[in-house]
Each structure stands twice: as structure tokens, then as C-alpha cells.
Design a protein around this motif. Structure first.
Motif, PDB file in Angstrom:
ATOM      1  N   HIS A   1       0.224  -0.923   0.468  1.00 28.60           N
ATOM      2  CA  HIS A   1       0.176   0.127  -0.143  1.00 28.60           C
ATOM      3  C   HIS A   1       0.837   1.031  -0.172  1.00 28.60           C
TER       4      HIS A   1
ATOM      5  N   ASP B   1       0.947   6.896  -6.549  1.00 34.75           N
ATOM      6  CA  ASP B   1       0.540   8.068  -6.797  1.00 34.75           C
ATOM      7  C   ASP B   1       0.882   9.321  -7.195  1.00 34.75           C
TER       8      ASP B   1
ATOM      9  N   ILE C   1      -5.878   9.305  -2.319  1.00 31.55           N
ATOM     10  CA  ILE C   1      -4.992   8.040  -2.581  1.00 31.55           C
ATOM     11  C   ILE C   1      -4.342   8.517  -0.921  1.00 31.55           C
TER      12      ILE C   1
ATOM     13  N   HIS D   1      -9.073  -1.233   1.339  1.00 34.45           N
ATOM     14  CA  HIS D   1      -8.627   0.034   1.227  1.00 34.45           C
ATOM     15  C   HIS D   1      -7.567  -0.167   0.176  1.00 34.45           C
TER      16      HIS D   1
ATOM     17  N   ASP E   1      -7.925   1.671  -3.812  1.00 33.91           N
ATOM     18  CA  ASP E   1      -7.009   3.020  -4.055  1.00 33.91           C
ATOM     19  C   ASP E   1      -6.483   2.508  -4.921  1.00 33.91           C
TER      20      ASP E   1
ATOM     21  N   GLU F   1      -8.420   3.485  -8.193  1.00 33.46           N
ATOM     22  CA  GLU F   1      -8.117   4.121  -8.788  1.00 33.46           C
ATOM     23  C   GLU F   1      -7.167   4.904  -9.637  1.00 33.46           C
TER      24      GLU F   1
END
Length: 257
Positions: free
Chosen positions: A105, A112, A141, A232, A236, A239
Motif C-alpha cells: 500500500h 500516486d 489516495i 482499502h 486505491d 483509482e
């Protein structure tokens, strides 16, 4: 002293004959009593031997069953120790897996940042008369919802987990040493020794079951934490995938001009 004369006449005086008959009867009676007493003594001794043999068999049976119970308790304790070892490895693997999810993550957050700089660059290209391109974002994000090694209820890391599970320590010493019983120990002493072993084994088994319960709770907590983190992370990643597609479309349009 003259020898005693016996008369062949049945009508003669039979005083001496009666005396001899009494002696014979006494001897017969005495022999009969002696035989009866000897039979009683022999019979009584046999019963005592049988009773002693029966008591010894019962004592041996009690000792044997007590030893079997001790072996059963020790077998249960060994199974619980094996389960504890497997559970400890599973818990450590779960913790490492959670760290990998968190690390992944964090990499998504880095992507991002890089993607944002690329989007700004693509937006400034196209010439003076072209419209400024601005990518569409449905959500920001934010990165992992939980930090590395955190848990909703506890803070656990690899070392702490192994230490808690006793994997970084030497084996636990015996609570008390037992001297072997002497060869002359009776059945009661042997049963008492086996009972003490059973009590100690059951106490250790109870402690192990308590540890297994706590480990199961930790596993459930860690799995719940990872499921929440994966949900989660998936949002992300979706996205980022959407924004990458937009950037690719913008780059293809610029290349056509």
C-alpha cells in the motif's frame, strides 16, 4: 508279674476287652480330630493365599490403569504442543503477510505521487491554443489505514510475536524434579506418583489451551485487520488504474498532433 491271659469263652469276664476297645476308640477319635484340624489349617491357608493374590492383582491393575492415564495425559499434552507450534508459525506468517500488505500500500502511495507529476506534465503539453488537460479523480489516495505492525487491539511485530509465543526462549524447565521411587515402593506410593504426574500434566495442558485461545483471538484480529487493509488497498489500486488509463489516452492524443 504274670502275663495277661485272654479267655476264648465269650461268657467269661470281659473287663480287659472293654478297656482295649476304649483305647482304640480314643486313638481313632484323636486321629480324626487331627485330620480335621489339619484340613482346616490347610483350607484356611489356601483362602489367605487366594485373598493375598487377589489383593496383589487389584493393586497391579490400579497401578497399570494409573500409568495408562498418565500416558494419555502426556499424549494430549504433546498434541497440544504440536498445535501450539503450528499456530505460532501461522501467526508469524499472518503478521508477515500483514506487513507485506502495508508495504504494498505504501508503494501505491509512491505511484500516486509519481503519477501526479506525470499528469501535470501531460496537462502542460499540447501547445498554446490547446486546452489545459486536467485528469479526473474520484478519490484521493490516502495510503494504508493502519501502519506497519499496528493492530486494532494490539501492537504486534515479528519479534514480539515470536517472543510472546516462546519461540525466542529456551524450553521451559520442569516445575519440579521428581526422584524415582525405590524398588520397594508399594502400590499406593506408585499411584500417588502417577497422580502427581497427571496433575502436573493437566496443569500444563490447561496453560497451553489458554495460550491457544489467545493465539486464536490474535489470528482473528490479524485476519480482520488484513481484510480491512486489502479492501482499502483495492480501492486505491482501482483509482490508480483509472488515472493511468486517462494519462495513456492523453499521451496518445498528444502523439497524434
Amino acid at each position: 508279674m504274670s502275663a495277661k491271659k485272654f479267655s476264648l469263652n465269650p461268657f467269661d469276664d470281659d473287663t480287659d476287652t472293654d478297656t482295649d476297645d476304649e483305647d482304640v476308640e480314643k486313638r481313632v477319635t484323636s486321629s480324626s480330630l487331627n485330620a480335621q484340624n489339619r484340613y482346616r489349617n490347610e483350607s484356611g491357608g489356601g483362602n489367605m493365599e487366594k485373598e493375598n493374590q487377589t489383593v496383589q492383582e487389584l493393586e497391579s491393575y490400579a497401578v497399570s490403569k494409573s500409568q495408562e492415564t498418565t500416558k494419555t495425559v502426556q499424549g494430549c499434552l504433546k498434541v497440544a504442543q504440536e498445535i501450539r507450534s503450528d499456530a505460532s508459525r501461522t501467526l508469524v506468517m499472518l503478521n508477515e503477510q500483514g506487513e507485506q500488505i502495508t508495504s504494498t500500500h505504501h508503494k501505491a502511495v509512491d505511484i500516486d505521487h509519481d503519477l501526479t507529476r506525470g499528469e501535470k506534465l501531460l496537462g502542460s503539453l499540447g501547445g498554446i491554443f490547446s486546452r489545459t488537460w486536467k485528469p479526473k479523480k474520484t478519490r484521493s489516495i490516502t495510503g494504508p489505514v493502519i501502519t506497519k505492525g499496528d493492530s486494532p487491539k494490539r501492537r504486534v511485530n515479528h519479534f514480539e510475536t515470536r517472543e510472546k509465543l516462546g519461540l525466542n526462549h529456551l524450553p521451559k524447565p520442569q516445575s519440579r524434579t521428581r526422584e524415582p521411587l525405590p524398588e520397594s515402593a508399594d502400590a499406593y506410593q506408585k499411584i500417588e506418583m502417577e497422580t502427581a504426574k497427571q496433575d502436573e500434566g493437566l496443569s500444563d495442558l490447561s496453560d497451553l489451551l489458554g495460550e491457544l485461545k489467545n493465539m486464536a483471538v490474535d489470528m482473528g484480529t490479524e485476519i480482520e485487520r488484513q481484510n480491512h487493509g486489502l479492501d482499502h488497498l483495492q480501492e486505491d489500486v482501482e483509482e490508480l488504474n483509472y488515472r493511468v488509463k486517462q494519462s495513456n489516452q492523453r499521451a496518445r492524443r498528444l502523439l497524434r498532433k
